[in-house]
Design an enzyme around this catalytic site. Structure first.
Site, PDB file in Angstrom:
ATOM      1  N   ALA A 183       0.753  -1.148  -0.197  1.00  0.00           N
ATOM      2  CA  ALA A 183       0.061  -0.033   0.001  1.00  0.00           C
ATOM      3  C   ALA A 183       0.845   1.273  -0.105  1.00  0.00           C
ATOM      4  O   ALA A 183       0.750   2.099   0.976  1.00  0.00           O
ATOM      5  CB  ALA A 183      -0.899  -0.166   1.203  1.00  0.00           C
ATOM      6  N   ALA A 191       2.477   4.280  -2.911  1.00  0.00           N
ATOM      7  CA  ALA A 191       2.036   5.288  -3.672  1.00  0.00           C
ATOM      8  C   ALA A 191       1.222   4.678  -4.802  1.00  0.00           C
ATOM      9  O   ALA A 191      -0.013   4.869  -4.908  1.00  0.00           O
ATOM     10  CB  ALA A 191       2.931   6.250  -4.016  1.00  0.00           C
ATOM     11  N   ILE A 192       1.966   3.543  -5.397  1.00  0.00           N
ATOM     12  CA  ILE A 192       1.245   2.965  -6.689  1.00  0.00           C
ATOM     13  C   ILE A 192       0.105   2.166  -6.302  1.00  0.00           C
ATOM     14  O   ILE A 192      -0.945   2.150  -6.706  1.00  0.00           O
ATOM     15  CB  ILE A 192       2.208   2.279  -7.229  1.00  0.00           C
ATOM     16  CG1 ILE A 192       3.383   3.474  -8.110  1.00  0.00           C
ATOM     17  CG2 ILE A 192       1.719   1.476  -8.237  1.00  0.00           C
ATOM     18  CD1 ILE A 192       2.776   4.134  -8.927  1.00  0.00           C
ATOM     19  N   GLY A 193       0.534   1.289  -5.163  1.00  0.00           N
ATOM     20  CA  GLY A 193      -0.529   0.329  -4.539  1.00  0.00           C
ATOM     21  C   GLY A 193      -1.828   1.031  -4.213  1.00  0.00           C
ATOM     22  O   GLY A 193      -2.973   0.587  -4.629  1.00  0.00           O
ATOM     23  N   ASN A 243       9.396  -2.228 -10.516  1.00  0.00           N
ATOM     24  CA  ASN A 243      10.400  -1.404 -11.401  1.00  0.00           C
ATOM     25  C   ASN A 243      11.533  -2.499 -12.024  1.00  0.00           C
ATOM     26  O   ASN A 243      11.782  -3.244 -11.015  1.00  0.00           O
ATOM     27  CB  ASN A 243      10.919  -0.028 -10.670  1.00  0.00           C
ATOM     28  CG  ASN A 243       9.989   0.963 -10.975  1.00  0.00           C
ATOM     29  OD1 ASN A 243       9.126   1.183 -11.695  1.00  0.00           O
ATOM     30  ND2 ASN A 243       9.786   1.949  -9.859  1.00  0.00           N
ATOM     31  N   LYS A 278      10.493   1.215 -20.262  1.00  0.00           N
ATOM     32  CA  LYS A 278      10.522   1.543 -18.957  1.00  0.00           C
ATOM     33  C   LYS A 278      11.844   1.610 -18.265  1.00  0.00           C
ATOM     34  O   LYS A 278      12.198   2.517 -17.411  1.00  0.00           O
ATOM     35  CB  LYS A 278       9.462   0.542 -18.168  1.00  0.00           C
ATOM     36  CG  LYS A 278       9.177   1.192 -16.425  1.00  0.00           C
ATOM     37  CD  LYS A 278       8.602   2.458 -16.424  1.00  0.00           C
ATOM     38  CE  LYS A 278       8.385   2.945 -14.890  1.00  0.00           C
ATOM     39  NZ  LYS A 278       7.584   2.117 -14.258  1.00  0.00           N
ATOM     40  N   ASN A 301      13.813   4.458 -16.225  1.00  0.00           N
ATOM     41  CA  ASN A 301      14.240   4.176 -14.926  1.00  0.00           C
ATOM     42  C   ASN A 301      15.791   4.524 -14.794  1.00  0.00           C
ATOM     43  O   ASN A 301      16.274   5.256 -13.878  1.00  0.00           O
ATOM     44  CB  ASN A 301      13.914   2.765 -14.376  1.00  0.00           C
ATOM     45  CG  ASN A 301      12.398   2.733 -13.939  1.00  0.00           C
ATOM     46  OD1 ASN A 301      11.976   3.693 -13.442  1.00  0.00           O
ATOM     47  ND2 ASN A 301      11.880   1.419 -14.041  1.00  0.00           N
ATOM     48  N   ASN A 319      16.472   7.359 -12.397  1.00  0.00           N
ATOM     49  CA  ASN A 319      16.510   7.238 -10.630  1.00  0.00           C
ATOM     50  C   ASN A 319      17.784   7.135 -10.180  1.00  0.00           C
ATOM     51  O   ASN A 319      18.105   7.962  -9.248  1.00  0.00           O
ATOM     52  CB  ASN A 319      15.849   5.882 -10.561  1.00  0.00           C
ATOM     53  CG  ASN A 319      14.374   5.724 -10.646  1.00  0.00           C
ATOM     54  OD1 ASN A 319      13.801   6.074  -9.714  1.00  0.00           O
ATOM     55  ND2 ASN A 319      13.791   5.419 -11.874  1.00  0.00           N
ATOM     56  N   GLU A 373      15.891   0.370  -5.019  1.00  0.00           N
ATOM     57  CA  GLU A 373      15.803  -0.586  -5.828  1.00  0.00           C
ATOM     58  C   GLU A 373      16.807  -0.638  -6.963  1.00  0.00           C
ATOM     59  O   GLU A 373      16.858  -0.952  -8.220  1.00  0.00           O
ATOM     60  CB  GLU A 373      14.338  -0.230  -6.919  1.00  0.00           C
ATOM     61  CG  GLU A 373      13.077  -0.430  -6.128  1.00  0.00           C
ATOM     62  CD  GLU A 373      11.908  -0.048  -6.651  1.00  0.00           C
ATOM     63  OE1 GLU A 373      10.903  -0.889  -6.837  1.00  0.00           O
ATOM     64  OE2 GLU A 373      11.823   1.151  -7.223  1.00  0.00           O
TER      65      GLU A 373
END
Length: 333
Positions: free
Chosen positions: A13, A15-17, A107, A209, A213, A217, A290
């Site tokens: 849960a 931001a994306i979730g 990601n 993607k 990234n 990132n 990540e």
């Protein structure tokens, strides 16, 4: 897939979730959220508050930290960060039955990359993201549907998220087949107001993607720069372009078909505005980065096909040093 009786769970849960769970709930589809600790308490007490291009929304969700109580689901979205998958998967085994569709929204290079790929490395692991084989042992690849998420979201607190860009998600079977379950999944997400595509070449989208990234990132951790600065400032753009071409060479070596024109890519990145990457947000909060999935895994794949990545390797090394030796002047929120 009968949407009226569909059991859908978002595991994780952040931001994306929370964004995904809120959009699904807004479509009228019941959704559960597997969460823990303070986040669980906040979701149970306040639900999810989402501010996006359509306005401000508040939804209630069935939040729990008891996977057995939630029971076997039809669809499970894994919305945790890549480093947390090895911890999450053993906890949510009761959610996953023989026919459960599991969609990892992670990601970087996913552990499943070579499963069903059909090339010379078919079935091989990506050791950077699953060094002990925990993910592979916890999740049958036949349950997995690949996913590439083109969404930006920021969280100001548990269950409180905002995004100022459009949503887009691409799904694809690991063996590139266009199946009924893939079509049904796309319908579920399209009803949630998210631009959706089912692809018969999911790895092409994945490399798109990965390039986004890897060009943004790690360097954001080193510099604190926003997407607007990384892709817009001349010197920063030069660094992003060097990384772009290195990753593109690796993607090409794996027969990925990418129609990406570098100048257009840089202009689009700059147009995203003063967005702080998810990795920079994690760094400022002192959370694990990540880097394994976004950086190490690409370097591992480059080594397999003898493609040198000197610029990318240097940037990833510097980002890891920053993470392991945070400077006292770095602000932690």
């Amino acid at each position: 897939m009968n949407s009226s009786s569909l059991r859908v769970c978002v595991a994780g849960a952040g931001a994306i979730g929370c964004t995904l769970a809120a959009r699904i709930a807004l479509s009228g589809q019941p959704v559960s959220v597997f969460a823990r600790g303070k986040t669980l308490a906040a979701l149970q007490r306040n639900g999810i508050h989402l501010h996006d291009l359509e306005g401000r929304h508040h939804v209630t969700v069935n939040a729990s930290d008891d996977a057995a109580a939630l029971g076997v689901q039809d669809v499970v979205f894994l919305c945790t960060k890549a480093p947390s998958l090895t911890t999450l998967l053993p906890q949510i085994q009761p959610l996953i039955g023989p026919d459960t569709r599991v969609i990892p929204m992670v990601n970087g290079v996913p552990w499943w990359y070579f499963h069903g790929e059909g090339g010379r490395f078919d079935g091989e692991p990506i050791t950077s993201v699953d060094p002990d084989g925990v993910i592979h042992a916890s999740l049958d690849p036949r349950n997995v549907i690949g996913c590439v998420v083109f969404m930006t979201a920021q969280s100001s607190g548990p269950g409180v998220v905002s995004t100022h860009n459009a949503y887009r998600i691409v799904f694809g079977e690991l063996n590139n087949a266009l199946t009924p379950r893939l079509e049904e999944l796309c319908s579920l997400i399209a009803r949630a107001g998210i631009e959706t595509q089912g692809s018969d070449r999911i790895r092409d989208q994945l490399w798109t993607k990965i390039i986004a990234n890897l060009t943004s990132n790690p360097v954001s951790v080193i510099t604190g720069a926003t997407l607007e600065q990384i892709y817009g400032l001349p010197q920063m753009r030069e660094l992003a372009l060097a990384t772009f071409h290195e990753v593109l060479a690796v993607a090409t070596a794996y027969d990925a078909r990418l129609s990406m024109e570098p100048t257009t890519f840089m202009q689009f990145g700059a147009s995203m505005g003063a967005i702080r990457t998810s990795m920079l947000q994690d760094f400022e909060k002192g959370l694990p980065l990540e880097l394994a999935a976004i950086g190490d895994a690409v370097l591992e794949m480059a080594q397999k096909v003898n493609v040198p990545m000197p610029v990318t390797r240097s940037v990833v090394t510097l980002a890891r040093f920053c993470a392991e030796h945070p400077h006292k002047d770095h602000v932690r929120h």
